[in-house]
Design a protein around this motif. Structure first.
Motif, PDB file in Angstrom:
ATOM      1  N   ASP A   1       0.850  -1.193   0.000  1.00  0.00           N
ATOM      2  CA  ASP A   1       0.000   0.000   0.000  1.00  0.00           C
ATOM      3  C   ASP A   1       0.886   1.244   0.000  1.00  0.00           C
ATOM      4  O   ASP A   1       1.384   1.654   1.046  1.00  0.00           O
ATOM      5  N   PRO A   2       1.130   1.857  -1.159  1.00  0.00           N
ATOM      6  CA  PRO A   2       2.000   3.028  -1.245  1.00  0.00           C
ATOM      7  C   PRO A   2       1.517   4.217  -0.417  1.00  0.00           C
ATOM      8  O   PRO A   2       2.307   5.124  -0.129  1.00  0.00           O
ATOM      9  N   ASP A   3       0.260   4.205  -0.025  1.00  0.00           N
ATOM     10  CA  ASP A   3      -0.281   5.321   0.748  1.00  0.00           C
ATOM     11  C   ASP A   3      -0.245   5.076   2.258  1.00  0.00           C
ATOM     12  O   ASP A   3      -0.758   5.896   3.027  1.00  0.00           O
ATOM     13  N   VAL A   4       0.330   3.965   2.683  1.00  0.00           N
ATOM     14  CA  VAL A   4       0.375   3.661   4.108  1.00  0.00           C
ATOM     15  C   VAL A   4       1.194   4.729   4.843  1.00  0.00           C
ATOM     16  O   VAL A   4       2.186   5.244   4.320  1.00  0.00           O
ATOM     17  N   VAL A   5       0.754   5.076   6.032  1.00  0.00           N
ATOM     18  CA  VAL A   5       1.455   6.071   6.850  1.00  0.00           C
ATOM     19  C   VAL A   5       2.334   5.346   7.857  1.00  0.00           C
ATOM     20  O   VAL A   5       1.838   4.618   8.729  1.00  0.00           O
ATOM     21  N   LEU A   6       3.634   5.522   7.741  1.00  0.00           N
ATOM     22  CA  LEU A   6       4.579   4.860   8.641  1.00  0.00           C
ATOM     23  C   LEU A   6       4.717   5.648   9.940  1.00  0.00           C
ATOM     24  O   LEU A   6       4.528   6.867   9.968  1.00  0.00           O
ATOM     25  N   SER A   7       5.061   4.954  10.992  1.00  0.00           N
ATOM     26  CA  SER A   7       5.154   5.592  12.315  1.00  0.00           C
ATOM     27  C   SER A   7       6.245   6.653  12.381  1.00  0.00           C
ATOM     28  O   SER A   7       6.175   7.560  13.207  1.00  0.00           O
ATOM     29  N   CYS A   8       7.253   6.555  11.519  1.00  0.00           N
ATOM     30  CA  CYS A   8       8.350   7.533  11.557  1.00  0.00           C
ATOM     31  C   CYS A   8       8.178   8.640  10.519  1.00  0.00           C
ATOM     32  O   CYS A   8       9.129   9.368  10.228  1.00  0.00           O
ATOM     33  N   ASN A   9       6.979   8.749   9.946  1.00  0.00           N
ATOM     34  CA  ASN A   9       6.680   9.893   9.080  1.00  0.00           C
ATOM     35  C   ASN A   9       6.238  11.056   9.977  1.00  0.00           C
ATOM     36  O   ASN A   9       5.051  11.230  10.261  1.00  0.00           O
ATOM     37  N   ILE A  10       7.205  11.828  10.425  1.00  0.00           N
ATOM     38  CA  ILE A  10       6.934  12.884  11.398  1.00  0.00           C
ATOM     39  C   ILE A  10       6.627  14.210  10.721  1.00  0.00           C
ATOM     40  O   ILE A  10       5.652  14.888  11.030  1.00  0.00           O
ATOM     41  N   ASN A  11       7.474  14.604   9.786  1.00  0.00           N
ATOM     42  CA  ASN A  11       7.280  15.847   9.037  1.00  0.00           C
ATOM     43  C   ASN A  11       8.043  15.737   7.723  1.00  0.00           C
ATOM     44  O   ASN A  11       8.506  14.639   7.366  1.00  0.00           O
ATOM     45  N   SER A  12       8.186  16.850   7.033  1.00  0.00           N
ATOM     46  CA  SER A  12       8.862  16.804   5.733  1.00  0.00           C
ATOM     47  C   SER A  12      10.341  16.466   5.852  1.00  0.00           C
ATOM     48  O   SER A  12      10.946  15.935   4.919  1.00  0.00           O
ATOM     49  N   ALA A  13      10.939  16.760   7.006  1.00  0.00           N
ATOM     50  CA  ALA A  13      12.368  16.488   7.201  1.00  0.00           C
ATOM     51  C   ALA A  13      12.614  15.067   7.687  1.00  0.00           C
ATOM     52  O   ALA A  13      13.591  14.425   7.302  1.00  0.00           O
ATOM     53  N   ILE A  14      11.749  14.575   8.551  1.00  0.00           N
ATOM     54  CA  ILE A  14      11.878  13.222   9.099  1.00  0.00           C
ATOM     55  C   ILE A  14      10.745  12.380   8.532  1.00  0.00           C
ATOM     56  O   ILE A  14       9.614  12.426   9.008  1.00  0.00           O
ATOM     57  N   SER A  15      11.044  11.612   7.492  1.00  0.00           N
ATOM     58  CA  SER A  15      10.008  10.834   6.812  1.00  0.00           C
ATOM     59  C   SER A  15      10.604   9.571   6.215  1.00  0.00           C
ATOM     60  O   SER A  15      11.297   9.624   5.189  1.00  0.00           O
ATOM     61  N   CYS A  16      10.344   8.439   6.858  1.00  0.00           N
ATOM     62  CA  CYS A  16      10.824   7.164   6.332  1.00  0.00           C
ATOM     63  C   CYS A  16      10.153   6.844   4.995  1.00  0.00           C
ATOM     64  O   CYS A  16      10.771   6.257   4.105  1.00  0.00           O
ATOM     65  N   GLY A  17       8.888   7.236   4.880  1.00  0.00           N
ATOM     66  CA  GLY A  17       8.159   6.947   3.653  1.00  0.00           C
ATOM     67  C   GLY A  17       8.767   7.637   2.447  1.00  0.00           C
ATOM     68  O   GLY A  17       8.906   7.028   1.376  1.00  0.00           O
ATOM     69  N   ALA A  18       9.130   8.908   2.607  1.00  0.00           N
ATOM     70  CA  ALA A  18       9.717   9.657   1.487  1.00  0.00           C
ATOM     71  C   ALA A  18      11.028   9.032   1.038  1.00  0.00           C
ATOM     72  O   ALA A  18      11.315   8.936  -0.165  1.00  0.00           O
ATOM     73  N   VAL A  19      11.830   8.572   2.002  1.00  0.00           N
ATOM     74  CA  VAL A  19      13.110   7.945   1.667  1.00  0.00           C
ATOM     75  C   VAL A  19      12.884   6.566   1.055  1.00  0.00           C
ATOM     76  O   VAL A  19      13.512   6.210   0.052  1.00  0.00           O
ATOM     77  N   ALA A  20      11.973   5.794   1.626  1.00  0.00           N
ATOM     78  CA  ALA A  20      11.749   4.425   1.163  1.00  0.00           C
ATOM     79  C   ALA A  20      11.173   4.372  -0.244  1.00  0.00           C
ATOM     80  O   ALA A  20      11.372   3.384  -0.960  1.00  0.00           O
TER      81      ALA A  20
END
Length: 214
Positions: A55-74
């Motif tokens: 699910d590409p739209d899943v919200v990960l627990s470490c998606n905190i803001n634009s600077a700290i985002s595991c989803g953006a990196v992954a």
């Protein structure tokens, strides 16, 4: 009558073998702890990669803001350089490092060729970890906390392995150079450099993302 001379002079005792043994043990303890942390981080990142694939739209627990985002990196191409999530490499490599550290703490002495090969392989991993950090920092524009943990633990494993290989002269250094490097290690120069390096990394992150973090 002259006083009886002492049987030994404590200040003349050579405790270098004991110091070297203690320093080697400390290095392997750091290596073990760091590789365990990296294995945990790799496991979490692998699970997140599977969740994102489903699910590409899943919200990960470490998606905190634009600077700290595991989803953006992954979701960036850099997260799957070899065609599969980079975290899978950690699941393969870290158990090997854990085995090496545990065996060494148990008294096993690996042959020179093995330790040289381990240093070269981990040098590649070290370079790959910092390439990924640079991509996150300069290109993607977001940082992943678990990826940062892998970067830090990769650094401490690499420097710990390097410390052991220098003390054991695995690289076949000339005696004068080997003794000089061991002298720096005894003074803790490598630990000081490591601390300064981590402080510089933290300062760079804070300076770039201070507007978002605070």
């Amino acid at each position: 009558m002259n006083p009886t001379a002492p049987a030994f002079a404590p200040d003349l005792l050579d405790d270098r073998p004991e110091r070297v043994g203690r320093s080697r043990r400390n290095a392997f303890v750091v290596m073990l702890a760091s590789s365990l942390l990296s294995l945990v981080a790799s496991l979490v990142l692998s699970i997140d990669a599977v969740r994102l694939a489903a699910d590409p739209d899943v919200v990960l627990s470490c998606n905190i803001n634009s600077a700290i985002s595991c989803g953006a990196v992954a979701q960036a191409w850099q997260a799957s350089v070899l065609g599969f999530p980079n975290a899978f490499l950690g699941l393969i490599a870290e158990p090997v490092v854990i085995t090496l550290a545990v065996a060494s703490l148990g008294g096993v002495r690996f042959p020179r060729w093995f330790m040289n090969a381990a240093q070269v392989v981990y040098l590649i991993g070290f370079g790959f970890a910092y390439w990924l950090f640079a991509q996150s920092f300069f290109v993607i524009g977001s940082l992943c906390p678990w990826c940062l943990l892998v970067t830090v633990s990769t650094t401490t494993v690499f420097t710990s392995l390097l410390r052991v290989n220098i003390m054991d002269n695995t690289f076949g250094l000339r005696p004068a150079l080997h003794e000089r490097l061991c002298g720096w290690l005894r003074m803790g120069v490598d630990y000081a450099v490591e601390v300064v390096w981590f402080v510089l990394l933290a300062a760079a992150i804070l300076l770039k993302y201070q507007a978002v973090l605070f």
